[in-house]
Design a protein around this motif. Structure first.
Motif: not given
Length: 218
Positions: A19-32
């Motif tokens: 859930t946090c990964l999906f949240w981060a993908l909406q919030q940030f330009k780049e996610v690892e």
């Protein structure tokens, strides 16, 4: 929104971190994403994390944390230790001393190397089973310590900190990830993907939250 920023998600392949990964993908330009291999009870957890990261197109790091297994015998690192909830004020047998301290510290080191200023973790003080390293005060303290130790300006994000499990399901739904999280994550202490074994403490908590979400009781 932090669309021009980069984030590292501490990722286990479970309900909360996905859930946090999906949240981060909406919030940030780049996610690892970073997953830690500490010879945990089920290696399937790492495979599950790999598969999810691959499906979502997220660069995925797997770091060796086997020393944690050596130092902290408990139900998640030893198959001969029973999974059970804490009794009379004791912590559950699934508590791994120092786990979040080490995970977030090494995530910070990784973030420094890849140019990320944001760390995302699924810790939660609402449904935290008494784990001391899931508390908001610990996260705030570690955030200060990380910044001082590396002379940097990291921000640790905890999207689930004040959510119960039903509200976490609701967040997944808001992120258009409800079915994905339900079908592809591994929360179960017995290594059963999706709805799990239905009997271990993690599955009971997950199902109770799911039932409350589906019935609107949250």
């Amino acid at each position: 929104m932090l669309k021009d920023e980069k984030a590292i998600v501490v990722f286990s392949g479970g309900q909360d971190s996905t859930t946090c990964l999906f949240w981060a993908l909406q919030q940030f330009k780049e996610v690892e994403a970073v997953t830690f291999d500490y010879n945990q009870r089920h290696s399937l957890e790492i495979e599950c994390a790999k598969n999810i990261a691959n499906e979502l197109g997220v660069k995925h790091h797997i770091l060796d944390m086997s020393l944690l297994n050596q130092l902290a015998p408990n139900a998640l690192t030893r198959s001969d230790i029973e999974v059970k909830e804490g009794e009379e004020g004791e912590l559950p047998s699934t508590f791994v001393p120092g786990r979040n301290l080490l995970f977030l510290t090494f995530a910070g080191v990784l973030a420094c190397q890849v140019g990320a200023k944001h760390l995302v973790t699924g810790v939660c003080e609402t449904d935290f089973s008494g784990y001391p390293d899931c508390r908001d005060i610990f996260i705030k303290s570690l955030n200060v310590t990380l910044n001082l130790s590396m002379d940097d300006n990291f921000v640790i994000h905890t999207p689930l900190m004040w959510l119960n499990k039903a509200e976490t399901w609701a967040l997944a739904d808001e992120l258009d990830a409800f079915e994905f999280v339900r079908e592809k994550t591994l929360t179960c202490y017995n290594g059963v993907i999706s709805d799990g074994c239905g009997e271990c403490p993690a599955c009971v908590l997950r199902k109770r939250g799911l039932d409350d979400f589906l019935s609107g009781r949250f």
